[in-house]
Design an enzyme around this catalytic site. Structure first.
Site, PDB file in Angstrom:
ATOM      1  N   SER A   1       0.873  -1.182   0.000  1.00  0.00           N
ATOM      2  CA  SER A   1       0.000   0.000   0.000  1.00  0.00           C
ATOM      3  C   SER A   1       0.902   1.220   0.000  1.00  0.00           C
ATOM      4  CB  SER A   1      -0.850  -0.018   1.276  1.00  0.00           C
ATOM      5  OG  SER A   1      -1.519   1.212   1.454  1.00  0.00           O
TER       6      SER A   1
ATOM      7  N   TYR B   1      -1.479  -0.059  10.716  1.00  0.00           N
ATOM      8  CA  TYR B   1      -1.574  -0.491   9.310  1.00  0.00           C
ATOM      9  C   TYR B   1      -0.304  -0.113   8.534  1.00  0.00           C
ATOM     10  CZ  TYR B   1      -3.621  -1.125   4.608  1.00  0.00           C
ATOM     11  OH  TYR B   1      -3.880  -1.532   3.309  1.00  0.00           O
TER      12      TYR B   1
END
Ligand SMILES: NC(=O)c1ccc[n+]([C@@H]2O[C@H](COP(=O)([O-])OP(=O)(O)OC[C@H]3O[C@@H](n4cnc5c(N)ncnc54)[C@H](OP(=O)(O)O)[C@@H]3O)[C@@H](O)[C@H]2O)c1
Length: 249
Positions: A134, A147
């Site tokens: 990501s 995250y």
């Protein structure tokens, strides 16, 4: 019976980017093996793309072992896509259980599946491991440490694996998408709070779609076998960084 199509394994294939990538890889001529916990969804997709649906919980060693055992033949493509986020609270108040989930699924899950499938990847004439990280793996934002930490670990994983496999015909590609509007990512992140999930994409004219990311996967995988795309960062035009997003309202 011999399977003339090369095998591509996709984890987290029951929704979003994984399902779109499975469809796209099937269209590129692969026999796609689909793994996730929701087998009913995998069965429907497998029927659609003439693939194979296998139950998989990447947080469970025995489930990964049974999955890998059932994967047919040499594996040409492994797409480690299963993952996600939970919560977006500052470190001061964040819940360690959310971090545990994120590290287990995104990081240790990727390790379990990759490690177990390496013999099958080595058995192919040439192979590629794709890791879905990501833009959160390349920058941080407030409330995102759990995250972003997990996805930074995927960047370290990809770079290390490439070093360790040097000399073998196995490519290692990290794909780092920015904002992708998938049905479940933000509802999972915010524990089913649909209003909070909708806010993520509010006023963003064109976030990336799962199909946009699947297109990147297909492109990286179908380069000539000596061409390794190390890292592919892809964002919607409206998103200049993790927290600079143009919104029309
Ligand atoms: N959406 C975004 O903005 C975005 C941006 C960058 C990167 N990503 C990454 O892209 C990947 C896919 O995200 P998405 O947007 O497509 O979200 P999604 O629709 O929520 O997909 C997540 C997938 O992971 C699977 N999964 C979750 N826990 C699992 C487990 N323990 N074992 C096996 N599979 C598991 C889910 O299937 P089951 O629930 O059926 O197991 C589902 O198929 C994730 O790694 C995510 O971090 C997403």
């Amino acid at each position: 019976m011999d399977n003339p199509r090369p095998v591509a394994v996709v984890t987290g294939a029951s929704s979003g980017i994984g399902a779109a990538s499975a469809r796209r890889l099937a269209a590129e001529g692969f026999h796609v093996v689909l793994g996730a916990r929701r087998k009913d969804r995998l069965d429907a997709l497998a029927a659609e793309i003439d693939g194979t649906a296998l139950p998989l919980d990447v947080t469970d060693e025995a489930s990964v072992a049974a999955f890998v055992e059932a994967v047919p033949g040499p594996v040409k493509v492994l797409l480690n896509n299963a993952g996600g986020a939970k919560g977006q609270e500052p470190i001061e108040v964040t819940d360690p259980a959310d971090w545990q989930w994120m590290y287990e699924v995104n990081v240790i899950g990727t390790l379990r599946v990759t490690k177990a499938l390496l013999p099958a990847l080595k058995a192919a004439d040439d192979a590629i491991v794709v890791l879905m990280s990501s833009t959160a793996g390349h920058g941080v934002y407030e409330g995102g440490a759990g995250y972003t930490g997990a996805k930074h670990a995927i960047n370290a994983f990809a770079e290390t694996l490439r070093l360790e496999l040097n000399g073998l015909p196995i490519r290692v590609t990290e794909i780092a998408p920015g904002m992708v509007k998938t049905e479940e990512f933000s509802t999972v992140r915010f524990a089913g709070d649909q209003a909070r999930a909708d806010k993520v994409y509010e006023g963003v004219a064109e976030p990336l779609s799962a199909e946009d990311v699947a297109d990147c996967v297909a492109w990286a995988v179908t380069r000539p076998k000596h061409v390794d795309i190390d890292l592919l960062v892809v964002r919607p035009v409206a998103q200049a960084s993790n927290y600079k997003v143009h919104r029309t309202r």
